[in-house]
Design a protein around this motif. Structure first.
Motif, mmCIF file in Angstrom:
data_model
loop_
_atom_site.group_PDB
_atom_site.id
_atom_site.type_symbol
_atom_site.label_atom_id
_atom_site.label_comp_id
_atom_site.label_asym_id
_atom_site.label_seq_id
_atom_site.Cartn_x
_atom_site.Cartn_y
_atom_site.Cartn_z
ATOM 1 N N PRO A 21 9.891 45.960 36.074
ATOM 2 C CA PRO A 21 11.171 46.071 36.788
ATOM 3 C C PRO A 21 11.510 47.502 37.217
ATOM 4 O O PRO A 21 12.341 47.698 38.103
ATOM 5 C CB PRO A 21 12.197 45.563 35.772
ATOM 6 C CG PRO A 21 11.431 44.747 34.800
ATOM 7 C CD PRO A 21 10.064 45.380 34.743
ATOM 8 N N PHE A 22 10.851 48.489 36.605
ATOM 9 C CA PHE A 22 11.208 49.890 36.858
ATOM 10 C C PHE A 22 10.131 50.687 37.572
ATOM 11 O O PHE A 22 10.419 51.676 38.231
ATOM 12 C CB PHE A 22 11.531 50.580 35.517
ATOM 13 C CG PHE A 22 12.511 49.809 34.685
ATOM 14 C CD1 PHE A 22 13.862 49.789 35.006
ATOM 15 C CD2 PHE A 22 12.081 49.065 33.601
ATOM 16 C CE1 PHE A 22 14.765 49.072 34.261
ATOM 17 C CE2 PHE A 22 12.971 48.343 32.837
ATOM 18 C CZ PHE A 22 14.326 48.335 33.170
ATOM 19 N N ILE A 23 8.881 50.267 37.420
ATOM 20 C CA ILE A 23 7.752 50.987 38.003
ATOM 21 C C ILE A 23 6.978 50.016 38.894
ATOM 22 O O ILE A 23 6.458 49.023 38.402
ATOM 23 C CB ILE A 23 6.819 51.546 36.898
ATOM 24 C CG1 ILE A 23 7.595 52.464 35.951
ATOM 25 C CG2 ILE A 23 5.628 52.269 37.510
ATOM 26 C CD1 ILE A 23 6.797 52.857 34.710
ATOM 27 N N PRO A 24 6.913 50.269 40.195
ATOM 28 C CA PRO A 24 6.243 49.298 41.078
ATOM 29 C C PRO A 24 4.733 49.234 40.916
ATOM 30 O O PRO A 24 4.147 48.187 41.090
ATOM 31 C CB PRO A 24 6.627 49.769 42.486
ATOM 32 C CG PRO A 24 6.982 51.203 42.332
ATOM 33 C CD PRO A 24 7.490 51.391 40.930
ATOM 34 N N TRP A 25 4.082 50.358 40.605
ATOM 35 C CA TRP A 25 2.633 50.372 40.518
ATOM 36 C C TRP A 25 2.165 51.524 39.640
ATOM 37 O O TRP A 25 2.907 52.468 39.397
ATOM 38 C CB TRP A 25 1.992 50.469 41.894
ATOM 39 C CG TRP A 25 2.511 51.599 42.728
ATOM 40 C CD1 TRP A 25 3.523 51.531 43.650
ATOM 41 C CD2 TRP A 25 2.097 52.969 42.715
ATOM 42 N NE1 TRP A 25 3.751 52.772 44.203
ATOM 43 C CE2 TRP A 25 2.878 53.675 43.639
ATOM 44 C CE3 TRP A 25 1.135 53.670 42.001
ATOM 45 C CZ2 TRP A 25 2.734 55.034 43.885
ATOM 46 C CZ3 TRP A 25 0.991 55.035 42.239
ATOM 47 C CH2 TRP A 25 1.775 55.695 43.175
ATOM 48 N N LEU A 26 0.920 51.418 39.197
ATOM 49 C CA LEU A 26 0.254 52.493 38.469
ATOM 50 C C LEU A 26 -1.059 52.801 39.169
ATOM 51 O O LEU A 26 -1.737 51.887 39.651
ATOM 52 C CB LEU A 26 -0.045 52.074 37.027
ATOM 53 C CG LEU A 26 1.164 51.878 36.110
ATOM 54 C CD1 LEU A 26 0.719 51.306 34.769
ATOM 55 C CD2 LEU A 26 1.911 53.186 35.908
ATOM 56 N N PRO A 27 -1.453 54.076 39.235
ATOM 57 C CA PRO A 27 -2.744 54.395 39.854
ATOM 58 C C PRO A 27 -3.885 53.821 39.026
ATOM 59 O O PRO A 27 -3.789 53.719 37.807
ATOM 60 C CB PRO A 27 -2.776 55.929 39.869
ATOM 61 C CG PRO A 27 -1.762 56.359 38.877
ATOM 62 C CD PRO A 27 -0.757 55.252 38.736
ATOM 63 N N LYS A 28 -4.945 53.438 39.708
ATOM 64 C CA LYS A 28 -6.122 52.912 39.007
ATOM 65 C C LYS A 28 -6.952 54.075 38.490
ATOM 66 O O LYS A 28 -7.231 55.024 39.217
ATOM 67 C CB LYS A 28 -6.981 52.071 39.946
ATOM 68 C CG LYS A 28 -6.520 50.667 40.084
ATOM 69 C CD LYS A 28 -7.586 49.844 40.768
ATOM 70 C CE LYS A 28 -7.122 48.416 40.858
ATOM 71 N NZ LYS A 28 -8.043 47.615 41.648
ATOM 72 N N PRO A 29 -7.365 53.975 37.239
ATOM 73 C CA PRO A 29 -8.253 55.021 36.714
ATOM 74 C C PRO A 29 -9.684 54.766 37.160
ATOM 75 O O PRO A 29 -10.029 53.677 37.617
ATOM 76 C CB PRO A 29 -8.122 54.844 35.188
ATOM 77 C CG PRO A 29 -7.812 53.390 35.019
ATOM 78 C CD PRO A 29 -7.011 52.986 36.233
ATOM 79 N N ASN A 30 -10.505 55.778 37.039
ATOM 80 C CA ASN A 30 -11.958 55.660 37.200
ATOM 81 C C ASN A 30 -12.423 55.303 38.607
ATOM 82 O O ASN A 30 -13.476 54.704 38.754
ATOM 83 C CB ASN A 30 -12.537 54.649 36.206
ATOM 84 C CG ASN A 30 -12.156 54.966 34.784
ATOM 85 O OD1 ASN A 30 -12.121 56.123 34.405
ATOM 86 N ND2 ASN A 30 -11.850 53.948 34.014
ATOM 87 N N LEU A 31 -11.653 55.629 39.636
ATOM 88 C CA LEU A 31 -12.163 55.415 40.989
ATOM 89 C C LEU A 31 -13.128 56.547 41.326
ATOM 90 O O LEU A 31 -12.881 57.705 41.018
ATOM 91 C CB LEU A 31 -11.026 55.375 42.004
ATOM 92 C CG LEU A 31 -10.136 54.140 41.976
ATOM 93 C CD1 LEU A 31 -9.040 54.264 43.023
ATOM 94 C CD2 LEU A 31 -10.932 52.875 42.206
ATOM 95 N N ASP A 32 -14.233 56.208 41.961
ATOM 96 C CA ASP A 32 -15.229 57.195 42.357
ATOM 97 C C ASP A 32 -14.853 57.717 43.734
ATOM 98 O O ASP A 32 -15.110 57.063 44.745
ATOM 99 C CB ASP A 32 -16.617 56.550 42.355
ATOM 100 C CG ASP A 32 -17.713 57.523 42.730
ATOM 101 O OD1 ASP A 32 -17.419 58.715 42.977
ATOM 102 O OD2 ASP A 32 -18.869 57.092 42.788
#
Length: 179
Positions: free
Chosen positions: A66-77
């Motif tokens: 409800p407070f954070i729309p998204w999180l960055p994906k870890p481990n992208l090359d």
């Protein structure tokens, strides 16, 4: 609704319909197969039947959404020219995926179509138990599972995509030879 609409359109012009998808799309194909047992076969690539996360992580996502729309994906090359999926994890979308898993899992026993499951050994999104979990619950007499040694979650676009294409075509030839 979109899967049903697409199926109806295909069935009106094709004598044989095969459903498939990658990740969440694979779950939608499973759900469609429950409603449409006349589907000839299922092609499931990195089926997100179980995510590679702890129950505590799922709880944190539910609380944060409800407070954070998204999180960055870890481990992208960053240097890779291959598509690696979305760059972020939309938290409300993850919650919907968890709900879809809970909806599809008890219905797997209604599936009797032949299944092809292709999973990347380097997939950090889908839990490695997901293919066997599906195999254990469906009634399908034909369930092929193929592990791609150098592939990640986007197995149909990854380094071994040519092999995935060959595996898929061979499965369809064997499975549909009498269709």
């Amino acid at each position: 609704a979109q899967t049903e609409e697409t199926y109806t359109r295909l069935a009106s012009v094709c004598s044989t319909v095969i459903a498939g998808g990658e990740s969440t799309g694979a779950l939608l194909a499973l759900e469609l197969a429950v409603r449409r047992p006349e589907i000839a076969a299922l092609l499931l690539y990195a089926p997100a039947m179980r995510l590679n996360m702890r129950p505590f992580d799922a709880l944190r996502i539910r609380l944060a959404a409800p407070f954070i729309p998204w999180l960055p994906k870890p481990n992208l090359d960053e240097g890779s020219e291959l598509w690696q999926g979305y760059r972020v994890n939309p938290l409300r979308g993850v919650i919907q995926l968890l709900q879809l898993q809970n909806y599809v899992q008890p219905r797997l026993e209604q599936i009797s179509q032949p299944l092809l499951i292709v999973q990347g050994k380097l997939d950090q999104t889908v839990h490695p138990d997901a293919p066997e979990m599906i195999r254990a619950h469906v009634r399908s007499p034909v369930v092929e599972i193929h592990w791609m040694e150098r592939s990640t979650h986007c197995v149909i676009l990854d380094q071994e995509r040519a092999q995935v294409n060959e595996i898929t075509l061979a499965f369809l030839k064997r499975t549909l030879s009498g269709a």
